[in-house]
Design an enzyme around this catalytic site. Structure first.
Site, mmCIF file in Angstrom:
data_model
loop_
_atom_site.group_PDB
_atom_site.id
_atom_site.type_symbol
_atom_site.label_atom_id
_atom_site.label_comp_id
_atom_site.label_asym_id
_atom_site.label_seq_id
_atom_site.Cartn_x
_atom_site.Cartn_y
_atom_site.Cartn_z
ATOM 1 N N ARG A 23 0.758 -1.261 -0.023
ATOM 2 C CA ARG A 23 0.262 0.204 0.044
ATOM 3 C C ARG A 23 0.858 1.207 0.002
ATOM 4 O O ARG A 23 0.593 2.235 -0.669
ATOM 5 C CB ARG A 23 -0.967 -0.117 1.265
ATOM 6 C CG ARG A 23 -1.878 1.130 1.435
ATOM 7 C CD ARG A 23 -3.039 1.186 0.340
ATOM 8 N NE ARG A 23 -2.844 1.689 -0.904
ATOM 9 C CZ ARG A 23 -3.225 1.390 -1.865
ATOM 10 N NH1 ARG A 23 -3.887 0.051 -2.188
ATOM 11 N NH2 ARG A 23 -3.084 2.117 -3.077
ATOM 12 N N LYS A 36 6.309 39.291 -3.207
ATOM 13 C CA LYS A 36 4.745 39.328 -3.467
ATOM 14 C C LYS A 36 4.281 40.605 -2.838
ATOM 15 O O LYS A 36 5.046 41.391 -2.202
ATOM 16 C CB LYS A 36 4.320 38.053 -2.853
ATOM 17 C CG LYS A 36 4.847 36.867 -3.368
ATOM 18 C CD LYS A 36 3.735 35.619 -3.266
ATOM 19 C CE LYS A 36 4.309 34.452 -4.084
ATOM 20 N NZ LYS A 36 3.263 33.488 -3.721
ATOM 21 N N ASP A 42 -0.294 38.287 -11.556
ATOM 22 C CA ASP A 42 -1.211 37.581 -10.536
ATOM 23 C C ASP A 42 -2.788 37.734 -11.082
ATOM 24 O O ASP A 42 -3.172 38.898 -10.847
ATOM 25 C CB ASP A 42 -0.708 38.007 -9.198
ATOM 26 C CG ASP A 42 -1.639 37.343 -8.339
ATOM 27 O OD1 ASP A 42 -1.753 36.029 -8.471
ATOM 28 O OD2 ASP A 42 -2.096 38.069 -7.530
#
Lengths: 283, 283, 283, 283, 283, 283
Positions: free
Chosen positions: E102, E169, E220
Site C-alpha cells: 500500500r 509578493k 497575478d
C-alpha cells in the site's frame, strides 16, 4: 533571545549537538562538587580586542541546559569589544551555568574570531566598490553560524550552499564537455530565478563567459594585472568576483581594480578564535 | 574504509549533517550541467606542506552521496605531505563526486590543519618528557574529529568531555565554597575509576591541591618560573599539566620545567586550514 | 519538575520513546469513551512496601502528553513507602491522564523495584566499609534511569559506560596477549584522568595486577576465603571490588572481608517491579 | 539475520540507542588495550537453564558495531538451553566484539529471562484451554522485544499498545459516567475492526458487560471462586480474561475454571535475567 | 535503483516515514496469515491511462522493508502507460511485499497523478514558447517528490523553496512600505547569484517593476487581455510569468500572449491519483 | 491550540518537516525585504465554499516559526465556510508570518479539500444506514492529518494502518493457500481484541467468508446487483463494507442496498484542494 536573523531551529540543533558531545552522559565534576540549587552569578569577558558574534547562540546554550538561567546582554553581535570588557552576565543555578560554560564559549570564540577577521578584510577595502564575501569553506555542520559571523563582521554572504546558486566551475565545464555546453545546459535546466556565475581561469575564458551571457564571472587565482584586464574585457556587461589565495596584504589592490566581489575562504576556515572567559562573581 | 579509531557512527552523523547543509535541496549546478552517468576520475591534491588527516571522513562523504564511488588512498592519516602531492584518487559518477567535493575537502582541510599545527607543537617539545594535549575548545559538533586530528598530529587527547574526567576548576571551587570542600565532595560522589585533576592559579593552590591528594594539578596561565617552582613543590607526588596562553615560542621552555602534560587550546580553535583541491583528470 | 540529577534531555528522550510505542497512533479507548475536556483527579498509590523512584519521570510522562496536567508530589524519590500510600496526585484532562497512565507507571514500577532491591543490599552491608555498586547490566536504553534508581536506593554508581572508566577484563588481557601488556598499553594510550581497574580471576592475578600498578582490582566470582586472601595480598595498595554471583545471602560476609566495592548485576537486571496503581478520585 | 517476526527497523533502533548509551564516546579500554585488527573468536554461553531469546538482536548489535563480524547461531530463539551450552559463535575484529559484548548480552539476558518465565507459566496451564498472555507492563522503550520474548516462551501477545485494542477499564467507565455509556460511545466512535473488551471488578459488572455486548470481559483480581461464577454467568457468550495478582502457584486453578486468557504482568516487569557470558576462545 | 535525480537520502526519509505510519507496530494480517519465507511473485499494474512517476520510490519502499526483494522495471518514470499495463514486477518474500504494497502504491498513485496532469497542461501549450511550472503548493513533506513528478510530466520546476529564489509578493511590498523599497532592499541584502522576481497585480505595477529592474514579473490572476498588455509593456526587458486561477481551458490562450512561464498550483494540490494495483501471480 | 483529537506530537512532526523543506536555509525574500520587528496583521480567507479543516495545524505552523504570533480562530474545523469568509486572524512579526504563510496554507488547503469532498459523500448517503469511511490511500507521511480531515467532513475512519485491524485481502488468501486457511491462521495468531474482515471478490467468496465466521466482509468492486445479493446472503450475520470504484454518482444506490460501510479512496487521494489566501491588513 536577542533578535537575529539566525533561525531558532538551526541554533537549537547545533546547540543540542554541541552540548550532547560535551555533557550528554553528565558533567561529573559539577554534579559531584556543586550542590544542586547553588545560585551563581557570572560574567562573560572578552580577553582580546575584536568584533563579538555568537551571543544569541551562547544564550541558547545556557537556556538549553536550564531555561531558568537569566542571560543579560552587555554587548551585541557585530559590536567591537576590547579585552576585559564584559559582554554578558548570567544568573542562575551553578550546575547549569558550569555545565554549559565551555560549549557556550566555544561558539562565541569561533564566531567572534570569524567576525573579527572579516572586519579586518572589510576595513582593508573600505572606499572601493568591492564587497568582501565568504565561501562554502566553513566548518562542517556550522555553515549557518559561520556565515552569520561573516555578516556580523560586515561581510556579505555568497550563496548558502549548492542549492541556491549556479556557479559553473572548471570541473563542471570539463565534465560537461566545455564551458559553452555547460552554460547552455544550465540555462535550460535550472529554474528561472537563478543567475549564472562562471569560473574563469584565464582571460580567454573571461571573454568566452562574457559572450555566452554569464551574469557573474569568478576570476580564479588571478593577480592584479590579470584582474585589471578582466575588468576591461567585461566593461560592466556582467559582475566580477575575485577568489583564491587572497590575503590581507593583497586584498586592497585587487579591490581597486574595480571588481564587485572578493570572496575569501580564510574568513571561515582559518580565522583564529577570539578568546573569552566566564568568571563567577559575587552576587 | 581505511581502519581508524573514529567510530563509523560518529563519522556517519557528521558527514550526513555536513552534506545536508550544503546539498540537501540539490546541487543545482551539477544537476544542470553534468549528465547523470558521466564517468569521472579525480585526484585530491595537497596544496601546502603539512600532516594529512581526515581522509576516511572524506571517503565517507563521497560514499554517503554514492556508495559506488571508488576512493583510493594515496596517503594515510598522520603522514606528512608536501604541496602538489596527491593524497587520494576517485573514480565514479561525476554527479556524486562534484556534489560531495566541497564537503569532503572541508573535512580534510580542517583536520589536516589541526594535525599540522599539533605536529609543530609536538616537535617543539621533542626530547622533553612533556606531552602535548588538546582541550575541549573544539568546533561545536566536531569534537571527535578534532581530537582525532590531534592524535594524527602526534598529540595526546585530554578527556573527551565533561563526562569522563574530574577536573575541578576555579569556578567549581568557588561554587563549592573552597577547593578542599570541592575535592572532598568529588571523592565522595564520583565513581571509583576517575582520577581527580585540580586547577591551581597560584603556588599556594598547588600546595593545597597536592596535600589534599589531587592526582593531577593543572597550572593555569603560569610562567616558566612559577611552573618550575610548582614542579619542586610537587616532587612527583602527582602529575602536572600546564595550560593557558601557550604558544610555539613558549612551549619548549615550559616543557623543560619537567611537567607531564601541556594542553593547548589553539590546536583546535585556531589552527589555520591546510589547503587541498580536487582536480578532474582524464580517465 | 522535582529537582533530580537526571538530565531533562535524557528523561525527555526515554519518555518520548516510551509514549510512542504505547500511544503513537492514538489511545483508541480513551478517545472513544471519554469526552475531550472531562476533568480528572487521580492518585498514584503504592501497592507494596519499598523505596520509591521515578516520580520525576512519571511527571515528565504526564507533561509530555499534556503540559497542563498538574502533578503533585506526595513522596520523593528515595523515600520509603508502604502499601496503599499515595505518592502523587494528578489534576487535569482525563484524556491526557488516562493515555499516559500505563507508561508513567511502567517507569515508576521498574525504577522503584530497582531502588527497593538496592536498599536491601545496602542494608545488608551496613556498618562495613563496603559500598554497593551497580554494573552495566541495565535494560537497553534505560541505563541512566536504572543507575539513578540505584542511587535512590542508596547504592553507588560504577562507571556510566565504556567511555568513562578503564576496566581491563579477562577478554582484554587475552586479546592483548597478557595482563601486563594490556596494562602497559592502557597506561600509554588513555587520557590522564582515568584510573585503571583490572579484573582478576585468581589470587595470582591479584598479585600481578597489584604489582603492575592497578588502581582497583576486581575480584571476579571469588568466594569469601579467596576474597579475604586478596585483601591480605593487596594490603591497601589499591582498592578492591567484588563482582559476580552475589546474593542477599552472601553479600555481608563478602563485605566483612574488607573490600571497598561490591557490584551487583541483579540490582538492574533482576529486580522485580514494585507495584503501583493510578486511581481516579472524586474532585 | 535469523528470520524472526521482529521488524528490522525496530531492532535497529533499540540496538543503536543501547550502543549509544554504552559506547558512544568510545570504548576506552578496548581502544587502549587491543590493537585494531586483532582477530577474535568467541562463544556466547548460557550460564543457567532456560529458554533462549534475543539472539537476532545480539547479532544485530554486533553487526551495528562492525558488519564484518560473523555471527553463527548454535541455538534458536525459543529453544531450551542448559547451563554451559554455547548459543552462538563469533568471529571478527576483537575491537568490535569486545565493544558490543555487554550490550548484546544485556538483550539476550533480559529477553531469555522473559521467555523462561513465560515458559513456566505456559507449562503450568498445559492441558487447560487457557492461554498465557502478556500485558503492557513492559520496560519503557522495549515493548516490541519484551512481547517477542513472550512469544518465544510460548506465550501469546495481548494488544501491542493503546492503539490496537479497545479495553474499557474502570477508569474509563468512571470518566465516561458509567460502563454502559462508555461501551455505547466506544461502539459509536471506534473503527469497525476492533472488538471491545471490558474490565469487570465484580460479578455484577460481568453480567452488565455481557448484557451490553462485550466481546471479551477481563476479570480483575478475582479469586478462583469468583472466576468460576463468572464463567457460569457468561456461558460462552463472550470470551473471558483473568488478570491481576497471578502467580505460578495460582495460575493453574484459575485456568481450570475455563477462562480463555490469563494475562500476567510479571512476565515482562519482574522476570529475572537469564545469565549468559561471552568467552574468547582460541581460533 | 533506476537512476533519477531524486536524492537517495530524500527518498529514504519519506519512505521511512510513510512505512512507519502504516506498519510500524507490525502488519498484523500478513504476520498472521502468511508464513515467513513464502515466496511471492507480483506485478504492479496501471489501472488507467497516464504518465507513470514514482517507480524508484516504490522500489525504495520495497527495499526498505526487505533489501532482498527484487524489483524489475517494466516502465520508466516519465513514460506513458495505458490501463492494464504492467509497470514493475516483484520477486521476494510474501511478508515483505504485502507489508510494503500500500505504501509503495500510494507513492506511485500520487506521483503519477501529478505527472499525468502536468503532461496535459504541457500538451495544451505545445508550440507556444510558454513553459508550464509548478508552485510551492505541494503536499507538506512531499515537496521534492511532487516537483520531481512535475518534471516527469514534462513540466519545469519553479524555485524549490523560500531559500533559492527572490520572489517579492504583494505582502512583502506592503510590509516593506512599497514595491520600490522592497526591491531596493532585496538588491542590497541578498547574495549575488539570485535574480529578482516581482509579483504585479496591475499593469501599473508591471510598469513599476520593469522600471525598477525586475528580472522576472509575475502577473497575478490577470486575464488574457491584461496579460497581452503586460507583454507589450515589458517588450522583452524582463521575463514574464502568469500565475493564479489557470485551468486546462484557459492555459493556451494565456500562453499565446507570449509569456515565458505559466505556474499552476493545481499540478500538485489538486491532481487526482492515477490508479495502480499490485497483483500476485504464479511464479 | 484549539482542542482537537490530533496528537500534538504528530502535528509537531509534520509541521517541522514541512517548514524544513520550504524555509530551512532561510526565507531569502522576507529576510531581505522586511525589517525584523515589523508588526503584521493578517487574515486567512477562504476563496471557495466548503468545509474547513486544518486550522490547528496552521496555528502550529505559525507557532513553530514564532511562538509569539497570535492566531485567532474565526471558524472551527468541521464548519462550513463560504468564499471570502475569514477563518483566522494573525498578529505578530511580519518575518514569521510571511515565512510560515505558504506552509500553513498548504495544510489548510489539502485538509479542507478532503473534508469538503467527504462531506459531499456523506450528504449523498444521508438517511441510509451506510457510513462513509476512508482508506489507507493517504498522502505518504500525512496519514493522521488526512484521516482527521475525513472526520471533520463527517466521515468515519477505517483502521489507522496495518497494525490495528485484520483485513484479509485476496493477496493474503493466495499467499496463505486459500481463504479458509488464511482465516484459520488469523484467528490462531492474532491477539484477541481484533475482529476479522475478509475481502470477497465474488458472491461465492461472500458465502465462504460468512460461513467461516468473518466479522466483516468487504465487497470488492461489486455493482449494485451483486451488493444486493450479498446483503441477502449475509442476512446480518456479519457486517458488510463496499469498496472500489465508488463515485458521487454511484454511492447512494450502493448505500441503499443495506450495507454498513462504504470506503472511498478518493477522499484522500483525489480530493482537489480548497483555496485559501493570507492577506495583510492594516492593524
Amino acid at each position: 533571545m536577542m533578535p537575529s536573523d539566525l533561525s531558532p531551529s538551526v541554533i537549537g540543533e547545533v546547540v543540542a549537538r554541541a552540548l550532547a558531545e560535551d555533557i550528554e552522559p553528565g558533567d561529573v565534576t559539577t554534579l559531584a562538587t556543586v550542590d544542586a540549587g547553588t545560585p551563581c552569578h557570572a560574567h562573560i569577558i572578552a580577553k582580546a580586542d575584536g568584533v563579538v558574534a555568537g551571543l544569541p547562540v551562547a544564550e541558547a546554550t545556557f537556556h538549553a541546559v536550564d531555561p531558568e538561567t537569566e542571560f543579560g546582554y552587555a554587548a551585541h553581535d557585530g559590536s567591537r569589544v576590547r579585552a576585559e570588557v564584559m559582554v554578558a552576565r548570567l544568573d542562575g543555578d551553578a550546575h547549569a551555568i558550569l555545565a554549559a560554560e565551555r560549549t557556550a564559549l566555544n561558539f562565541v570564540q569561533r564566531m567572534s574570531g570569524i567576525a573579527t577577521l572579516t572586519a579586518r578584510y572589510v576595513a582593508a577595502v573600505a572606499g572601493t566598490g568591492a564587497r568582501i564575501c565568504d565561501t562554502r569553506k566553513t566548518a562542517p555542520g556550522l555553515r549557518a553560524l559561520d556565515k552569520y559571523a561573516v555578516r556580523m563582521g560586515g561581510g556579505r554572504n555568497h550563496r548558502a550552499g549548492l542549492f541556491d546558486g549556479l556557479l559553473i566551475k572548471d570541473n563542471h565545464s570539463r565534465a560537461a564537455g566545455g564551458l559553452a555546453e555547460a552554460m547552455r545546459r544550465a540555462r535550460d535546466r535550472s529554474h528561472h530565478l537563478l543567475k549564472m556565475e562562471v569560473e574563469a581561469q584565464s582571460l580567454d575564458e573571461v571573454q568566452q563567459a562574457r559572450d555566452a551571457g554569464a551574469d557573474v564571472i569568478m576570476l580564479d587565482n588571478m593577480d592584479v594585472e590579470q584582474v585589471s584586464e578582466a575588468v576591461s574585457i567585461v566593461r560592466g556587461r556582467c559582475e566580477l568576483e575575485v577568489s583564491g589565495g587572497i590575503t590581507l596584504e593583497t586584498v586592497r589592490s585587487l579591490a581597486e581594480c574595480g571588481v564587485d566581489y572578493i570572496s575569501v575562504g580564510a574568513l571561515t576556515h582559518s580565522a583564529p578564535a577570539l578568546d573569552f572567559s566566564l568568571e563567577l562573581v559575587d552576587g
